[in-house]
Enzyme design. Structure first.
Site, short mmCIF file in Angstrom:
data_model
loop_
_atom_site.label_atom_id
_atom_site.label_comp_id
_atom_site.label_asym_id
_atom_site.label_seq_id
_atom_site.Cartn_x
_atom_site.Cartn_y
_atom_site.Cartn_z
N PHE A 435 0.81 -1.24 0.00
CA PHE A 435 0.00 0.00 0.00
C PHE A 435 0.85 1.29 0.00
O PHE A 435 2.06 1.22 0.06
CB PHE A 435 -1.06 -0.02 1.10
CG PHE A 435 -0.59 0.03 2.52
CD1 PHE A 435 0.73 0.20 2.85
CD2 PHE A 435 -1.52 -0.08 3.56
CE1 PHE A 435 1.13 0.25 4.16
CE2 PHE A 435 -1.12 -0.02 4.88
CZ PHE A 435 0.21 0.14 5.17
N GLU A 436 0.19 2.39 -0.11
CA GLU A 436 0.81 3.71 -0.23
C GLU A 436 1.86 3.75 -1.33
O GLU A 436 2.95 4.27 -1.16
CB GLU A 436 1.42 4.11 1.11
CG GLU A 436 0.36 4.36 2.15
CD GLU A 436 0.83 5.31 3.23
OE1 GLU A 436 1.70 6.13 2.96
OE2 GLU A 436 0.31 5.22 4.35
N GLY A 437 1.53 3.18 -2.44
CA GLY A 437 2.48 3.09 -3.55
C GLY A 437 3.25 1.80 -3.42
O GLY A 437 3.96 1.61 -2.44
#
Lengths: 630, 452
Positions: A435-437
Site C-alpha cells: 500500500f501507499e504506492g
C-alpha cells in the site's frame, strides 16, 4: 485515561506559544509554496540530499549531524509513550482482533482517549500537535497491532492530511476538532477498480450543479481503509476544468465528503490476509452533493494534493517496521535463550545468531532512516523529502518482511502456529510492500525523479559533448582522470569531517559508492537519454543503490552522533554501522558494475526473455522432467 | 560363413541361374549412387524377380489362401511373364486396402520361403505400396517389413567385411526403409533397432541411419510452437473453435457460438439447414471497434483458407480500412500524471532533450506497413451473405456501434471453388464478386440477411 487528557491540556497551554505558533505559520505558508513550488523554490532550503546524490554530490549539511529533538520535546514525548505502550500491552488483544477481523469499540475508545486520532493535528484544533519525529515514535508503538496501525494511519496519515496541509482555515475549523478526538473517522478515497497508470483511470466524476454551488459525485472507490466507518472522506474525482487555451479538460480535484451528505454507501469489508481488523471496503457515491467550499485546494489541483499527502506520509513506515521487529527480537531471543537442542541453547548456534544479527542490523537501519527523514521534514522551510520518504518505505517494508520471517524461523514449527504472534505479524507486514504506492512504483519514482534532476543539469554538458565541443570533452575527460587518480572525497572524514573517526572506513566506502553512483547515472543518461524510462530493470538497480546510499548515510550520521554524545551501547552502534556499510558497499559495487555498459554481471536481457516466454503462454512452459520424446 | 559367403553373394545371380539351368538374365548390380535416386527401385523390381520355387511353400496346405496361390502362381509363371511384387499387393488386396491385408501379404511372403529369396525386391515393392494401404505412418508395419530380412546373414564377421560395404544391396534397402520412415515422420522404436542389429550388425549403414534419425527426430518433435493434433475434431463447431483460437493468437480472445448447426422442417415440409456460426473477438478488438468512426464502412471479407494438416477450413474477417494519418486522434494524457515527479501512478516520462546514444541504439529500422484493424473473425457452415449477416448481428450485442456502421460484404466464393472445381459451368458465377452495401439505420437487424 483522564490523566492523559490532563497532560495534553497542560502541554498545550505550555507549548501553545512557542512551538505551535511556528507550526501554524508553517502550514499556512504551505499553500503558497504548494502552488509555487514548481517554479520558485524557497531560497531558504534548496538543498535536496537524495536528488543531489544523482549528480555525485553529497550535501552533508542536510544529513549531518543527525537531527535531534529538544529535551523538553523528548520529555513530553516520553509522557505520551508510556501510557500508549501500557495501553497496547494491556488492553489490546491483537489475536482477537485478527481472529474476529474487527477492532472492538472499547479499544477504539481507548485510542481516542489517548489522543491517537489526532497526533499531528495542531493543538488549536484539539489534536496533539506533534511533529513528524514524534509521530514516528508513536507509530513504533501503534504498529504493535497492524490493524490498529493501519486504521490510525488511514485516518490521519492520509485521511485527514488533505485538510491539514491544503485545507482552508474554515475547513480546518469545521472538521479537524471532531477528527482529532476520533469522534469522526477519516478515510482517503483515491484507488478505483480500474486504477492504473493513466489519468483516465479515475472515473469517479464530480459535476457542478446548475446553481454552481454544489458538486455531484458519482462513482466507486475501491480498497478504502476505514471505508465502513469513515464519516469524513477525502475523495478524488474528475472534474471538468477549462484551461487557459479555453479547452475543456478533465482534471482531478480533491473534495471533503461527509457521509452525512447522502448517497454514500459502503460495501462489505474485504476479507484480507493480514491487518484483518482494519476495515477495508468499497465506497459508492451516488449523486452525493458536495458544496463547493469543500474542495481541497483549487479545482483541478487534486493530483498534487494526493501526491503531497502520500509523499509526506510514507516516512512513518520505517518507525512502524522497527517497532514490530524490535518486539519480535525480544520474543524470539527469549525463546532462543531457553530452548535447548543437542544439549546447547539455540542462541549458541551460529545460524540462529546470524538471524538475530540480521534483525538487529535491519532495525538499526530502518530506525536511522526513519528518524533522519522525519527530522529533515521537521526542519523549517519546505523540505523536499519525498524521495527520502519513499526510500524509507521501500527499505523498511522489505526489511520488516525479512526480519519477521527470520524471527518466525527461529521458532521453527512453533512460529507457524497461531499460538504465537509471529504468523500474524508476518501476514500483517506483507501489506507494507503494497500500500501507499507499491515498492515497484516507488522504485521507479525514486530512480526517475533523480534521473530527471540529474538529466536537467547534465543535458547541456552531454549535448555539447555529442556535438563534439572539444573544450567540454577535455573538461569531462580531465574530471574522469582526476576521479580515477584521486579517491573520492566529499569531506566526510578527516579535518572538518562530520563522521566520527572510528567510522572512517565506512565513510570512505560510502564516498566511493556515491562518487561511482554519480558517474554511473551520467553514463546511463548518456546511453539511454529519455528512453531510460523503459529500462525498468536498470532503474530498479539505480533505486536500490540509492536506497543503500541513503541507508549508509543514515547509519553513519546516527552512530557518529551516538559516539559523540556518548549514548549507551554506542560501541554496538559502531559495529552495526560498520557491518551494514561494508555489506551495502559490496552490494552497491556489484549493482553499479551491472549498470555499466556491456557488463558481464548484467543478466537483464535474459531475465526479460524468460519473463516474455512465460508471459506469452501465461504459464510455466518447460516440459515436465518425466516427459519424453521417444 | 565369412569370406566364402561374401564371394557367394557376388556370384549369386549367375550361380543360381546356372544351377537351375535357366537362361541367364543380364543382371546389373547398380552402384549405390544409382540406388539413391528416387524411384530407382522400379529398376530392380523389373530386372530381378524371384524365379525359383520355394520348398517351404507347400508345408502348410490347410492355411493356403488365395494370396499364397497368387504368390505361387507368380512363381509358376516366372518364365512366361515379368511379374513384379507390386502386382502381388494389388491383386492380393483387391478392393480392401488395409493394414490387415498388407500384413497378410508380408506374412505370406515370409512363410513362403525360408531363404527369403527376392526379399529386397519385395521390400522395395512394399515400401512403394504402403501409402496405398494407408500404413505409411505405422511403425509396426515398418518393423514387420524389416523382419523380412533374414537375420545374421548380413552381419559382417571380420574387419575386412566391416571395412568394405558388406552386402550393399541389402544395406541400402534397409536404409531405404528408414528413409521412408523419416519422410513420413515415423519415429523408429526399440524393436526397429533390435531388428537392424540382428540383420546388419552394430556398425552397419542402416544402424548409422537409425542413429541419425534418433538424433534429430526427438529434437524436432516439439519444435512447432503451435502444434496441430494428429486427429482433428470431427465436429465442425469444435473444429471452428480450434481453428479460430489458433488464428487469433490472443489468449484473451473469446469464442462465441452464434448458431449451432441444426436442421428444421417447416410446416410446408421444406428442410431448412442452419449452418454453424462461430466467432472470435478479443477485448482489444472490441474496444477498437467501439472507437471506429461510424461514417466509415467495415468490411466482411473472406473466405481465407487455413490448413490444418490435410484439412482446409475457411474463415471470414470483419475489418476496416487503415485510418488515414490526418484523422488519427492522439490521446492526450495529463502530463502531471505521467511525469517523473509523481509517485502515485507510474512515472512514464522524463523531460530530457536526449535520445539514445548512437552506439547504444540496437534497434532495427523496421518499415512498418499500416493495415486496417481486424475487429473479429468467424467461421461458418456456409459462406453466403445471409449467414454472415447473422454473425454481424450477433456481434452487435457486444458492440452496439456496429448498428450504425455500414457493413460491406466482400465475399469471394472461395470454398465452393475447391469443392466444385470439376464443374466448369459454375466458373463464371464464382468469379462474380458479391459486393453489396447494406445500410441499416432504421431497419431491424434480422431483416438484413433477407435483404440480399
Amino acid at each position: 485515561m483522564s490523566l492523559n487528557k490532563f497532560i495534553v491540556l497542560s502541554r498545550s497551554v505550555r507549548r501553545g506559544r512557542n512551538l505551535f505558533a511556528a507550526r501554524v505559520a508553517q502550514t499556512g505558508e504551505y499553500l503558497y509554496q504548494f502552488q509555487s513550488q514548481r517554479f520558485i523554490r524557497s531560497s531558504s532550503r534548496s538543498l535536496a540530499y537524495a536528488k543531489d546524490l544523482f549528480l555525485g554530490k553529497v550535501n552533508k549539511k542536510e544529513v549531518f549531524p543527525y537531527p535531534e529533538i529538544s529535551n523538553e520535546e523528548l520529555e513530553e514525548l516520553n509522557q505520551f509513550v508510556q501510557p500508549v505502550e501500557k495501553f497496547f500491552n494491556e488492553s489490546v488483544d491483537s489475536a482477537k482482533i485478527d481472529r474476529e477481523a474487527n477492532i472492538p469499540p472499547e479499544t477504539l475508545d481507548g485510542l481516542k482517549e489517548l489522543g491517537l486520532f489526532g497526533i499531528q493535528i495542531p493543538e488549536e484544533y484539539g489534536g496533539l500537535g506533534l511533529s513528524n519525529t514524534m509521530y514516528a515514535r508513536l507509530g513504533e508503538i501503534t504498529s504493535l497491532d497492524g490493524s490498529i496501525a493501519v486504521t490510525l494511519a488511514a485516518h490521519q496519515a492520509i485521511g485527514l492530511k488533505g485538510i491539514l496541509i491544503a485545507g482552508t482555515d474554515a475547513q480546518k475549523a469545521k472538521y479537524l476538532p471532531k477528527l482529532a478526538t476520533g469522534e469522526h473517522i477519516a478515510a482517503f478515497c483515491l484507488t478505483e477498480p480500474g486504477s492504473g497508470s493513466d489519468a483516465a483511470s479515475i472515473q469517479l466524476r464530480a459535476t457542478l450543479t446548475e446553481d454552481g454551488k454544489h458538486y455531484l459525485l458519482n462513482g466507486t472507490k475501491f480498497w478504502i481503509s476505514n471505508g465502513g466507518w469513515a464519516d469524513i472522506m477525502t475523495v478524488f474525482a474528475r472534474t471538468e476544468v477549462v484551461d487557459k487555451d479555453g479547452q475543456k479538460k478533465d482534471k482531478i480535484t480533491a473534495f471533503i465528503v461527509e457521509r452525512a451528505f447522502g448517497g454514500v454507501t459502503s460495501g462489505k469489508p474485504e476479507d484480507k490476509l493480514g491487518i484483518r481488523g482494519s476495515n477495508t471496503t468499497e465506497i459508492t457515491f451516488e449523486d452525493t452533493k458536495v458544496p463547493i467550499e469543500n474542495v481541497i485546494g483549487e479545482v483541478g489541483d487534486g493530483f498534487k494534493v494526493a501526491m503531497n499527502i502520500l509523499n509526506n506520509g510514507r516516512f512513518s513506515m520505517g518507525g512502524a517496521g522497527a517497532g514490530v521487529v524490535k518486539k519480535l527480537i525480544e520474543l524470539s531471543a527469549e525463546y532462543a535463550g531457553t530452548r535447548k537442542q543437542f544439549n546447547r541453547r539455540l542462541s549458541e548456534f551460529g545460524m540462529i545468531q546470524d538471524k538475530f544479527a540480521t534483525m538487529a542490523l535491519n532495525v538499526y537501519v530502518m530506525e536511522s532512516m526513519a528518524y533522519l527523514t522525519a527530522g529533515m521534514m521537521d526542519r523549517p522551510g519546505l523540505p523536499d523529502c519525498s524521495l527520502e520518504a519513499a526510500m524509507v518505505k521501500v527499505f523498511s517494508s522489505e526489511g520488516t518482511w525479512i526480519c519477521v520471517s527470520e524471527a518466525l524461523q527461529v521458532l521453527g514449527g512453533l512460529g507457524f502456529t497461531k499460538n504465537y504472534p509471529y504468523e500474524r505479524y508476518l501476514r500483517d507486514c506483507r501489506i507494507l510492500q503494497i500500500f501507499e504506492g507499491t515498492n515497484e512504483i516507488l522504485r521507479m519514482y525514486v530512480a526517475l525523479t533523480g534521473m530527471q534532476h540529474a538529466g536537467k543539469i547534465l543535458t547541456g554538458k552531454i549535448k555539447e559533448m555529442k556535438k563534439g565541443n572539444l573544450g567540454v570533452v577535455f573538461e569531462i575527460l580531465g574530471k574522469k582522470i582526476k576521479d580515477t587518480v584521486q579517491t573520492a572525497d566529499f569531506g566526510l572524514t578527516g579535518k572538518d569531517g562530520v563522521v566520527h573517526p572510528s567510522l572512517t572506513e565506512s565513510a570512505k566506502m560510502f564516498e566511493q559508492n556515491a562518487a561511482c553512483f554519480g558517474s554511473t547515472v551520467e553514463g546511463l543518461l548518456y546511453r539511454y537519454g529519455k528512453t531510460i524510462v523503459d529500462e525498468q530493470l536498470l532503474l530498479k538497480k539505480v533505486a536500490d543503490v540509492l536506497i543503500n546510499l541513503y541507508a549508509m548515510t543514515a547509519v553513519l550520521s546516527r552512530s557518529s552522533r551516538s559516539i559523540s554524545i556518548g549514548l549507551r551501547n554506542h560501541d554496538h552502534e559502531v559495529l552495526l554501522t560498520n557491518t551494514f556499510c561494508k555489506d551495502a558497499h559490496f552490494k552497491n559495487n556489484y549493482m553499479l558494475s551491472q549498470l555499466q555498459r556491456y557488463s558481464p554481471e548484467n543478466d537483464d536481457a535474459n531475465i526479460k526473455k524468460i519473463a516474455q516466454d512465460v508471459l506469452a503462454k501465461r504459464a510455466y512452459i518447460c516440459s515436465h522432467p518425466l516427459e519424453r520424446t521417444f | 560363413m565369412s569370406a566364402s559367403h561374401h564371394l557367394l553373394r557376388l556370384q549369386c545371380v549367375r550361380c543360381v541361374s546356372h544351377f537351375l539351368g535357366t537362361p541367364v538374365r543380364q543382371v546389373i548390380l547398380p552402384g549405390r549412387a544409382h540406388l539413391q535416386t528416387p524411384g530407382s527401385q522400379h529398376i530392380y523390381v523389373q530386372l530381378l524377380r524371384p524365379f525359383h520355387r520355394s520348398a517351404v511353400c507347400s508345408t502348410d496346405r490347410q492355411n493356403r489362401t488365395d494370396i499364397e496361390k497368387l504368390v505361387e502362381d507368380e512363381t509358376h509363371h516366372k518364365d512366361k511373364t515379368l511379374v513384379t511384387h507390386d502386382d502381388i499387393f494389388d491383386r492380393a488386396a483387391g478392393d480392401s486396402k488395409t493394414k490387415v491385408e498388407f500384413n497378410r501379404v508380408v506374412d505370406v511372403f515370409k512363410s513362403k520361403d525360408i531363404r527369403r529369396r527376392g526379399h529386397v525386391e519385395f521390400i522395395y515393392a512394399a515400401l512403394k505400396k504402403m501409402p496405398e494401404f494407408g500404413v505409411e505412418c505405422d511403425v509396426t508395419v515398418y518393423n514387420k517389413l524389416l523382419d523380412v530380412f533374414p537375420k545374421e546373414v548380413f552381419v559382417p564377421q571380420n574387419f575386412i567385411q566391416r571395412m568394405f560395404n558388406h552386402y550393399p544391396r541389402q544395406q541400402e534397402c534397409g536404409v531405404q526403409v528408414l528413409e521412408q520412415m523419416e519422410n513420413y515422420g515415423v519415429m523408429p522404436n526399440i524393436e526397429t533397432k533390435v531388428l537392424l542389429v540382428q540383420i546388419f550388425g552394430e556398425k552397419s549403414h542402416p544402424i548409422r541411419k537409425f542413429q541419425r534419425i534418433m538424433y534429430w527426430f526427438p529434437k524436432f518433435k516439439h519444435t512447432n510452437p503451435y502444434p496441430v493434433p494428429h486427429v482433428l475434431p470431427s465436429d465442425p463447431v469444435d473444429l471452428a473453435q480450434f481453428s479460430l483460437t489458433r488464428i487469433a493468437a490472443d489468449l484473451d480472445a473469446k469464442i462465441t457460438i452464434y448458431q449451432y448447426p441444426s436442421t428444421d422442417i417447416t410446416e410446408t415440409g421444406e428442410e431448412i439447414t442452419r449452418p454453424h456460426i462461430v466467432g472470435i473477438q478479443s477485448p482489444d478488438q472490441r474496444s477498437l471497434l467501439a472507437k471506429h468512426n461510424p461514417c466509415k464502412p467495415v468490411f466482411v471479407e473472406g473466405p481465407y483458407p487455413l490448413w490444418l494438416r490435410q484439412k482446409c477450413v475457411h474463415y471470414y474477417l470483419l475489418r476496416a480500412d487503415p485510418i488515414p494519418p490526418e484523422e488519427k486522434v492522439e490521446e492526450e494524457i495529463d502530463p502531471e500524471m505521467i511525469c517523473p515527479e509523481q509517485s502515485l501512478f507510474f512515472p512514464q516520462r522524463v523531460e530530457l532533450d536526449l535520445k539514445v546514444d548512437m552506439g547504444d541504439d540496437h534497434s532495427f529500422n523496421v518499415d512498418e506497413v499500416e493495415e486496417g484493424a481486424v475487429y473479429a473473425m468467424c467461421m461458418a457452415g456456409q459462406g453466403d451473405q445471409a449467414t454472415l449477416s447473422q454473425w454481424i448481428s450477433g456481434l452487435q450485442e457486444t458492440c452496439p456501434i456496429l448498428g450504425q456502421i455500414p457493413t460491406v460484404f466482400r465475399l469471394e466464393s472461395g470454398p465452393r471453388e475447391l469443392q466444385t472445381s470439376t464443374d466448369d459451368h459454375q466458373r463464371p458465377e464464382q468469379e462474380a464478386e458479391t459486393d453489396q452495401i447494406i445500410e441499416d439505420d432504421e431497419e431491424p437487424r434480422h431483416s438484413r440477411g433477407v435483404k440480399q
